[in-house]
Structure formats: structure tokens, C-alpha cells
Design an enzyme around this catalytic site. Structure first.
Site, PDB file in Angstrom:
ATOM      1  N   ALA A  10       0.808  -1.226   0.000  1.00 17.21           N
ATOM      2  CA  ALA A  10       0.000   0.000   0.000  1.00 17.21           C
ATOM      3  C   ALA A  10       0.837   1.271   0.000  1.00 17.21           C
ATOM      4  O   ALA A  10       0.310   2.368   0.136  1.00 17.21           O
ATOM      5  CB  ALA A  10      -0.932  -0.010   1.213  1.00 17.21           C
ATOM      6  N   GLY A  11       2.153   1.107  -0.136  1.00 13.38           N
ATOM      7  CA  GLY A  11       3.041   2.276  -0.043  1.00 13.38           C
ATOM      8  C   GLY A  11       2.815   3.250  -1.183  1.00 13.38           C
ATOM      9  O   GLY A  11       2.181   2.940  -2.191  1.00 13.38           O
ATOM     10  N   ARG A  15       9.394   7.121  -4.881  1.00 16.37           N
ATOM     11  CA  ARG A  15      10.707   7.120  -5.537  1.00 16.37           C
ATOM     12  C   ARG A  15      10.654   6.561  -6.961  1.00 16.37           C
ATOM     13  O   ARG A  15      11.600   6.688  -7.712  1.00 16.37           O
ATOM     14  CB  ARG A  15      11.713   6.330  -4.668  1.00 16.37           C
ATOM     15  CG  ARG A  15      12.109   7.050  -3.398  1.00 16.37           C
ATOM     16  CD  ARG A  15      12.788   6.106  -2.407  1.00 16.37           C
ATOM     17  NE  ARG A  15      11.835   5.303  -1.651  1.00 16.37           N
ATOM     18  CZ  ARG A  15      12.156   4.397  -0.730  1.00 16.37           C
ATOM     19  NH1 ARG A  15      13.434   4.169  -0.462  1.00 16.37           N
ATOM     20  NH2 ARG A  15      11.233   3.722  -0.076  1.00 16.37           N
ATOM     21  N   GLY A 140      16.980  -0.811   5.991  1.00 11.20           N
ATOM     22  CA  GLY A 140      17.166  -0.699   7.434  1.00 11.20           C
ATOM     23  C   GLY A 140      18.365  -1.559   7.835  1.00 11.20           C
ATOM     24  O   GLY A 140      18.563  -2.646   7.291  1.00 11.20           O
ATOM     25  N   ASN A 227      12.746   0.292  -5.317  1.00 12.55           N
ATOM     26  CA  ASN A 227      12.157   1.581  -4.962  1.00 12.55           C
ATOM     27  C   ASN A 227      12.217   2.589  -6.098  1.00 12.55           C
ATOM     28  O   ASN A 227      11.508   3.582  -6.081  1.00 12.55           O
ATOM     29  CB  ASN A 227      12.891   2.169  -3.748  1.00 12.55           C
ATOM     30  CG  ASN A 227      12.792   1.250  -2.544  1.00 12.55           C
ATOM     31  OD1 ASN A 227      11.702   0.844  -2.157  1.00 12.55           O
ATOM     32  ND2 ASN A 227      13.932   0.894  -1.978  1.00 12.55           N
ATOM     33  N   ALA A 380      -2.508 -20.960 -51.272  1.00 11.02           N
ATOM     34  CA  ALA A 380      -2.204 -19.580 -50.901  1.00 11.02           C
ATOM     35  C   ALA A 380      -3.446 -18.710 -51.014  1.00 11.02           C
ATOM     36  O   ALA A 380      -4.226 -18.847 -51.949  1.00 11.02           O
ATOM     37  CB  ALA A 380      -1.110 -19.040 -51.807  1.00 11.02           C
ATOM     38  N   SER A 405      -5.750 -22.312 -54.556  1.00 10.45           N
ATOM     39  CA  SER A 405      -5.379 -20.971 -54.094  1.00 10.45           C
ATOM     40  C   SER A 405      -6.536 -19.995 -54.221  1.00 10.45           C
ATOM     41  O   SER A 405      -7.383 -20.133 -55.094  1.00 10.45           O
ATOM     42  CB  SER A 405      -4.212 -20.446 -54.930  1.00 10.45           C
ATOM     43  OG  SER A 405      -3.096 -21.245 -54.684  1.00 10.45           O
TER      44      SER A 405
HETATM   45  C1  UD1 Z   1      11.459  -1.300   4.205  1.00 11.21           C
HETATM   46  C2  UD1 Z   1      11.954  -1.526   5.653  1.00 11.21           C
HETATM   47  C3  UD1 Z   1      13.472  -1.623   5.634  1.00 11.21           C
HETATM   48  C4  UD1 Z   1      13.904  -2.753   4.719  1.00 11.21           C
HETATM   49  C5  UD1 Z   1      13.300  -2.589   3.321  1.00 11.21           C
HETATM   50  C6  UD1 Z   1      13.549  -3.852   2.529  1.00 11.21           C
HETATM   51  C7  UD1 Z   1      10.367  -0.383   7.112  1.00 11.21           C
HETATM   52  C8  UD1 Z   1      10.118   0.806   7.941  1.00 11.21           C
HETATM   53  N1  UD1 Z   1      11.523  -0.426   6.482  1.00 11.21           N
HETATM   54  O1  UD1 Z   1      11.991  -0.053   3.800  1.00 11.21           O
HETATM   55  O2  UD1 Z   1      13.956  -1.889   6.955  1.00 11.21           O
HETATM   56  O3  UD1 Z   1      15.317  -2.788   4.659  1.00 11.21           O
HETATM   57  O4  UD1 Z   1      11.871  -2.379   3.388  1.00 11.21           O
HETATM   58  O5  UD1 Z   1      13.223  -3.687   1.186  1.00 11.21           O
HETATM   59  O6  UD1 Z   1       9.539  -1.255   7.063  1.00 11.21           O
HETATM   60  N2  UD1 Z   1       3.944  -0.166   2.490  1.00 11.21           N
HETATM   61  C9  UD1 Z   1       2.610  -0.195   2.839  1.00 11.21           C
HETATM   62  N3  UD1 Z   1       2.107   0.850   3.555  1.00 11.21           N
HETATM   63  C10 UD1 Z   1       2.863   1.900   3.940  1.00 11.21           C
HETATM   64  C11 UD1 Z   1       4.221   1.919   3.586  1.00 11.21           C
HETATM   65  C12 UD1 Z   1       4.740   0.865   2.860  1.00 11.21           C
HETATM   66  O7  UD1 Z   1       1.891  -1.132   2.532  1.00 11.21           O
HETATM   67  O8  UD1 Z   1       2.307   2.805   4.583  1.00 11.21           O
HETATM   68  C13 UD1 Z   1       4.476  -1.280   1.661  1.00 11.21           C
HETATM   69  C14 UD1 Z   1       5.049  -0.800   0.341  1.00 11.21           C
HETATM   70  O9  UD1 Z   1       4.073  -0.873  -0.695  1.00 11.21           O
HETATM   71  C15 UD1 Z   1       6.197  -1.769   0.113  1.00 11.21           C
HETATM   72  C16 UD1 Z   1       6.596  -2.215   1.502  1.00 11.21           C
HETATM   73  O10 UD1 Z   1       5.545  -1.871   2.369  1.00 11.21           O
HETATM   74  O11 UD1 Z   1       5.796  -2.897  -0.642  1.00 11.21           O
HETATM   75  C17 UD1 Z   1       7.889  -1.530   1.968  1.00 11.21           C
HETATM   76  O12 UD1 Z   1       7.701  -0.137   1.979  1.00 11.21           O
HETATM   77  P1  UD1 Z   1       8.823   0.879   1.501  1.00 11.21           P
HETATM   78  O13 UD1 Z   1       8.294   2.249   1.711  1.00 11.21           O
HETATM   79  O14 UD1 Z   1       9.323   0.519   0.177  1.00 11.21           O
HETATM   80  O15 UD1 Z   1       9.927   0.601   2.622  1.00 11.21           O
HETATM   81  P2  UD1 Z   1      11.506   0.739   2.502  1.00 11.21           P
HETATM   82  O16 UD1 Z   1      11.864   2.159   2.688  1.00 11.21           O
HETATM   83  O17 UD1 Z   1      11.977   0.063   1.293  1.00 11.21           O
HETATM   84 CA    CA Z   2      11.109  -0.765  -0.490  1.00 16.17          CA
END
Ligand code: UD1
Ligand code: CA
Length: 467
Positions: A10-11, A15, A140, A227, A380, A405
Site C-alpha cells: 500500500a506504499g 521514488r 534498514g 524503490n 495460398a 489458391s
Molecule cells: C522497508 C523496511 C526496511 C527494509 C526494506 C527492505 C520499514 C520501515 N523499512 O523499507 O527496513 O530494509 O523495506 O526492502 O519497514 N507499504 C505499505 N504501507 C505503507 C508503507 C509501505 O503497505 O504505509 C508497503 C510498500 O508498498 C512496500 C513495503 O511496504 O511494498 C515496503 O515499503 P517501503 O516504503 O518501500 O519501505 P523501505 O523504505 O523500502
Molecule cells: Ca522498499
């Protein structure tokens, strides 16, 4: 082990700098989310839940199978909040929850199985996969104590210079016991980003005496997070290399494995040769000893042993039987069964048709909604006229028939066994077996006609002529 899978998807994906939701970007023919679903399914979990945001409808439409459950996180308040959104769907679930990131598309079921095995044997409350990253900046970092036990995870934004030097990072893959889930609400808001970090659950669980382990079991090539668009390109390259290497080991020859486009669900037999710029998509199976020439695209189809697919041919949702030759420049549309040793040549389009063994349609034909027997010769330019503007009708051509043909077969129509059709015929009625059918106008020769026309054009009058 009772297993549920949760995929965080849901992110914002900011980026990526794209209007398409991040998890719908593709690794060849599958979206990143579909790749993660496919690997999860191999573990036979009791349920798979995807946490999705405002692009819920678009995401739901894009994925298979239909029994995936959805939890909606309206605002992307962080990975910790995202997992919390599964509370209702997991209310009655007691067991292990495998949490995956939707943007870690190259994860394999083998590595996931390994994690679950370690998790179960050690009786951990939380287990996670870490890996050593060549450039750890977007992950992380894993903080361990002097005895090497994991203490917590620190995100890059919050890390000190010394912590930033740590190259063991969090993959975003966790096995979490359902009994630990209530702790999600103890995750504090990270004020730097305004999000609830799932990674903070590690520190919280550690401080409350839970058993946690981070296993450094995967490679960066498998666990990379996507990302940005350039990371997506890298993931595609890694995926292609992984698949090509696996098939090369099984005896397949790629003349240029850098240029092939191959789906994770494709199977290729030993001694098959694949030329450059070939796309093998969906659930395609290529048999042994086949040759696939350049610029061929095969989707959800079965190509049996020894078949040859020549240049610039498209085959969709069909079967091509042993030793058949298709192409160059042929289009086999969904629902076709091309018989063994059949020959389908240049600029032939076939749709929803059965073509018998050793039958030939070598040039410039359209065969739609047709049942064609064995050993038939399609001349053909032959066309099955299957559509009257309202409905489609079938054409049947029995074994051994010879279609001259430039024949049009106005469906519904049947040509009997061994019958001949004269070239240039329009066939509207059934043709009995072993007969000849010709339906063109008789030829008329007007002698001297051209010579007279030539004289008139030069201004000379021709005596007694209207010209
Ligand atoms: C995250 C981890 C990081 C890890 C990395 C691995 C956290 C805080 N950090 O960072 O430690 O090294 O993944 O790839 O978890 N998402 C949601 N809802 C949100 C935010 C994100 O569903 O509100 C989903 C995104 O769609 C994605 C996943 O969670 O699929 C990871 O989110 P992202 O924002 O990409 O985290 P990273 O910064 O990559
Ligand atoms: Ca990520």
C-alpha cells in the site's frame, strides 16, 4: 505449521516517480506483486492477504488467483500500520504469519521455506531474513549485540554515521507468530517520516523478552527491494539471468541470453534452441529439441517436441504438436491446435481452429473457426469467411482435401474427404467427398482487344470500331 501470508503493497512508491502503483510495475510479464504472490502460493498458506491502498481496484483487477484477500490501508502511514490493517482478516488466525514486501519481487519460495523451517525449529516469536548489501543505503540496518543477537533495526534516515556503515540489512521478510501481533499497536510514530515502522517491533519484542532471530540466508540478488525505476531494471536483469542460467543447466541453448524475455512460469525442454529476441510468456511449455527463431512471442501455449517456430511469429493460447513448423510471420491466435508435422507458413493467421497432422497452409491465409483434417492442402490466399456481421460459423475440411489458391469458404460449410476445390472459387455449399468443386466464371478471351486500345490511345481511328 499453520501459515498465513501478508504482502504489504500500500506504499506510495514515490521514488518510482510514476503514476502506476509501485507494485504493479512489471518484471517481464508479471507485476512485482504477482511475483510475490506466486512465490507465496508455493508454500500452500491457509490465506494470502495483500494490504493495498488507494489503488485497490486497479491492483485487484491485475492479480491472480481471485482468492487473495485484501486489507485496505487508506493512508500509507507506514509498514507497521499496514500490517495492523490485517487485524480483522487475521482475527481468528492462530499460527505463523509470513510478512512480505510487495516490492521485493525476486524472493523465491525456497528461501521462504528455509526461513519458516528455522523459525519453527528455534521456536522464535519473530524471525527475519537479513542480507549483506553492497550498497546498504536504502535498507534498514540490523543492530546486533556483542553476542551477535539482533537488538533492533534502524532505518537509514535515523541511523548514525557509524550505524550507516553496517552492511547487514533487513530484507522486509518476517515470520511472526500471531501471538505477537497485539504489540503492533505499541509501535511509536516515527517523527522523522511521520510513519509507523514495522521494523520497530523488533526492538519492542526484544525488550519484552520475546525470542527473535535474524537469519542472514539470502543473497542481495534475490532480496533486493525495488524503490526506483533503475532498481526495477536491475531486478529484471537479475531475474532474466537467474532463469536463463537455470534453463541452460537443464540443457537449453540460448544464442543470446541477454535478449530473451522469459516468464517465471515457463518450462523449456532439453536440446531446445532459442534465438535472440524471443518472448516466452505466461504458462508456456516448450518441448524437447524445438527451435525458436528470432522475434517470436509465445504466450500461454504448449509447443511439443521437435516443433520449429520461425521468425516473427506470435502464438497465443494454443497447442503446436510435435515436429510442426510454424512461421515465419504467422499468427496463431487463442484456441488453436496445430497437428504434428503440420506446416503453417508466411502471413497465415489462424484462430480457434484445429489443424490436422501433416496439413499445410503455407502462405497468406486466414483460417478461423475451422476444423481441418489430416493431410489437407490449403492453397495460398485461402480464407474462411467465418463472420456474417452478426455471428461466427464453422468451416469443416475433411482429411486429404485440396483447397486451391484464393478460395473463399463461406461458413458454415463443409468440404468432404479427398475433395478438390478449384483455385479462385467461392464455396457457399457443402462439397461432397472425392468431388471437384469450381465456382468461378468461365474464362473469355477477346482477341486483339489490347492492340485496338493501344491504337486509340495514339489518336488513330480504328475503322468499324467503337474504340
Ligand atoms: C522497508 C523496511 C526496511 C527494509 C526494506 C527492505 C520499514 C520501515 N523499512 O523499507 O527496513 O530494509 O523495506 O526492502 O519497514 N507499504 C505499505 N504501507 C505503507 C508503507 C509501505 O503497505 O504505509 C508497503 C510498500 O508498498 C512496500 C513495503 O511496504 O511494498 C515496503 O515499503 P517501503 O516504503 O518501500 O519501505 P523501505 O523504505 O523500502
Ligand atoms: Ca522498499
Amino acid at each position: 505449521m499453520k501459515l498465513a501470508v501478508v504482502i504489504l503493497a500500500a506504499g506510495r512508491g514515490e521514488r518510482m516517480n510514476s503514476t502506476l502503483p509501485k507494485v504493479l510495475h512489471r518484471i517481464f510479464d508479471r507485476t512485482m506483486l504477482q511475483c510475490v504472490i506466486d512465490s507465496s502460493e508455493k508454500l500452500m498458506p491457509l490465506r494470502i492477504i495483500a494490504v493495498v491502498g488507494k489503488h485497490f481496484k486497479e491492483i485487484r483487477k491485475s492479480i491472480k488467483p481471485e482468492n487473495i484477500l485484501f486489507a485496505v490501508q487508506k493512508k500509507p502511514n507506514g509498514t507497521g500500520d499496514a500490517l495492523l490493517k490485517t487485524k480483522t482478516l487475521l482475527k481468528d488466525f492462530r499460527g505463523t504469519i509470513l510478512v512480505l514486501n510487495g516490492d521485493v519481487p525476486l524472493i523465491t519460495s525456497e528461501t521462504l521455506k528455509k526461513l519458516l523451517g528455522l523459525h519453527q525449529r528455534a521456536k522464535n516469536d519473530i524471525s527475519l531474513i537479513s542480507f549483506v548489501a553492497a550498497s546498504p543505503a536504502s535498507y534498514g540496518r540490523i543492530l546486533r549485540d556483542r553476542k551477535g543477537r539482533i537488538n533492533s533495526i534502524i532505518e537509514d534516515k535515523d541511523a548514525t554515521e557509524a550505524q550507516k556503515k553496517i552492511n547487514e540489512v533487513n530484507s522486509g521478510v518476517y515470520a511472526i507468530e500471531s501471538s505477537v501481533l497485539p504489540m503492533l499497536k505499541d509501535i511509536p510514530l516515527n517523527t522523522a517520516k511521520g510513519e509507523y515502522y514495522l521494523t520497530d517491533i523488533i526492538g519492542i519484542a526484544r525488550n519484552t523478552g520475546h525470542k527473535i532471530n535474524a537469519y542472514c540466508i539470502g543473497s542481495e540478488d534475490e532480496l533486493m527491494g525495488v524503490n526506483t525505476i533503475s532498481e526495477l531494471l536491475k531486478a529484471r536483469r537479475l531475474f532474466r539471468e537467474r532463469l536463463a542460467d537455470a534453463w541452460i543447466k537443464k540443457g537449453v541453448t540460448f544464442l543470446d541470453h541477454d535478449s530473451i524475455f522469459i516468464s517465471g512460469n515457463v518450462v523449456i525442454g532439453k536440446n531446445t534452441i532459442v534465438y535472440p529476441d524471443v518472448c516466452l510468456e505466461g504458462r508456456t511449455e516448450i518441448g524437447r529439441g524445438c527451435t525458436i527463431y528470432p522475434n517470436v512471442r509465445i504466450i500461454d501455449s504448449i509447443i511439443k517436441d521437435g516443433a520449429v517456430v520461425k521468425d516473427s511469429t506470435v502464438i497465443e493460447g494454443s497447442v503446436v504438436r510435435a515436429k510442426a513448423v510454424v512461421g515465419p510471420f504467422a499468427h496463431i491466435r487463442p484456441g488453436c491446435d496445430i497437428g504434428s508435422e503440420a506446416k503453417i507458413g508466411n502471413f497465415v493467421e489462424i484462430k480457434k481452429s484445429v489443424i490436422g497432422g501433416r496439413t499445410k497452409a503455407s502462405h497468406l491465409s486466414y483460417l478461423g473457426d475451422a476444423s481441418i483434417g489430416k493431410g489437407v492442402n490449403i492453397g495460398a490466399g485461402t480464407i474462411t469467411c467465418n463472420y456474417d456481421g452478426k455471428k461466427k460459423s464453422r468451416t469443416t475440411i475433411e482429411d486429404g482435401a485440396f483447397i486451391g489458391s484464393d478460395t473463399q469458404l463461406i461458413a458454415p460449410v463443409k468440404v468432404g474427404k479427398g475433395a478438390y476445390i478449384g483455385a479462385g472459387s467461392t464455396i457457399t455449399k457443402c462439397v461432397p467427398p472425392m468431388s471437384l468443386s469450381v465456382s468461378r466464371a468461365d474464362q473469355k478471351n477477346i482477341e486483339g482487344w489490347a492492340a485496338k486500345k493501344l491504337k486509340v490511345s495514339k489518336g488513330q481511328r480504328v475503322k468499324g470500331s467503337k474504340l
